[in-house]
Design an enzyme around this catalytic site. Structure first.
Site, mmCIF file in Angstrom:
data_model
loop_
_atom_site.group_PDB
_atom_site.id
_atom_site.type_symbol
_atom_site.label_atom_id
_atom_site.label_comp_id
_atom_site.label_asym_id
_atom_site.label_seq_id
_atom_site.Cartn_x
_atom_site.Cartn_y
_atom_site.Cartn_z
ATOM 1 N N SER A 18 15.855 14.385 2.964
ATOM 2 C CA SER A 18 16.764 13.416 3.561
ATOM 3 C C SER A 18 16.026 12.316 4.316
ATOM 4 O O SER A 18 15.076 12.578 5.048
ATOM 5 C CB SER A 18 17.709 14.139 4.519
ATOM 6 O OG SER A 18 18.498 13.212 5.224
ATOM 7 N N ARG A 23 0.830 -1.211 0.000
ATOM 8 C CA ARG A 23 0.000 0.000 0.000
ATOM 9 C C ARG A 23 0.861 1.255 0.000
ATOM 10 O O ARG A 23 0.535 2.255 -0.624
ATOM 11 C CB ARG A 23 -0.972 0.021 1.177
ATOM 12 C CG ARG A 23 -2.063 -1.030 1.061
ATOM 13 C CD ARG A 23 -2.942 -0.811 -0.175
ATOM 14 N NE ARG A 23 -3.852 -1.907 -0.350
ATOM 15 C CZ ARG A 23 -3.855 -2.744 -1.387
ATOM 16 N NH1 ARG A 23 -2.987 -2.605 -2.354
ATOM 17 N NH2 ARG A 23 -4.725 -3.709 -1.466
ATOM 18 N N GLU A 60 2.036 1.527 -3.458
ATOM 19 C CA GLU A 60 0.923 2.032 -4.261
ATOM 20 C C GLU A 60 0.749 3.542 -4.066
ATOM 21 O O GLU A 60 0.543 4.285 -5.031
ATOM 22 C CB GLU A 60 -0.363 1.299 -3.857
ATOM 23 C CG GLU A 60 -1.601 1.757 -4.599
ATOM 24 C CD GLU A 60 -2.839 1.033 -4.101
ATOM 25 O OE1 GLU A 60 -3.587 0.534 -4.952
ATOM 26 O OE2 GLU A 60 -3.052 0.970 -2.863
#
Length: 156
Positions: A122, A96, A99
């Site tokens: 960073s 997820r 995604e």
């Protein structure tokens, strides 16, 4: 003296032992972090093989988890980072996040560059926080804060 690993296998084995000890003792990541004196996110990442712990934290965590002296030393080594080996992740939770980056990655990049200019955020000078909050529409929501220092690109 800082030491770096050349093979992630030892840290992966230690991660398995740490999680087994955590489970056996009924501990939470938050409790382990309290003993380490560091954040839950950093301590968890370290025990899962993604960060080195300072000596004092390594000793405290190893004592809590009943890990040996070799584990104390290994927890202090600079790891080979990267917890998602090759390709698209298959674990549903990790997928997820993948995604989300597939859908919003270019949006995040565009917004960061518009607000900051050419550079990166960073993951070294970084903070991570995960909170569970009530959803006004019912259920719960996850609030994940990624707080990284902006590093501008410097022409040379």
């Amino acid at each position: 003296m800082a030491h770096a690993q050349c093979d992630p296998a030892a840290r992966q084995d230690l991660a398995v032992k740490a999680v087994e000890a955590k489970t056996r003792k009924g501990l939470t990541w938050e409790r382990i972090a309290e003993v380490s004196g560091l954040s839950a996110a950093f301590t968890t990442a370290a025990l899962l093989g993604q960060h080195a712990l300072p000596e004092k934290a390594a000793r405290a965590v190893a004592e809590l988890l009943e890990l040996d002296a070799d584990a104390v030393t290994l927890l202090q080594t600079i790891p080979i980072r990267g917890s998602i080996p090759g390709g698209i992740p298959t674990d549903p939770t990790i997928y997820r996040f993948y995604e989300m980056l597939q859908v919003y990655g270019t949006t995040l990049k565009a917004l960061v560059h518009e607000q900051f200019g050419d550079g990166i955020i960073s993951a070294i000078n970084f903070r991570l926080d995960v909170k569970k909050v009530a959803d006004p529409e019912g259920g719960e929501r996850a609030v994940i804060t990624l707080d990284g220092k902006y590093l501008p690109t410097k022409p040379f």
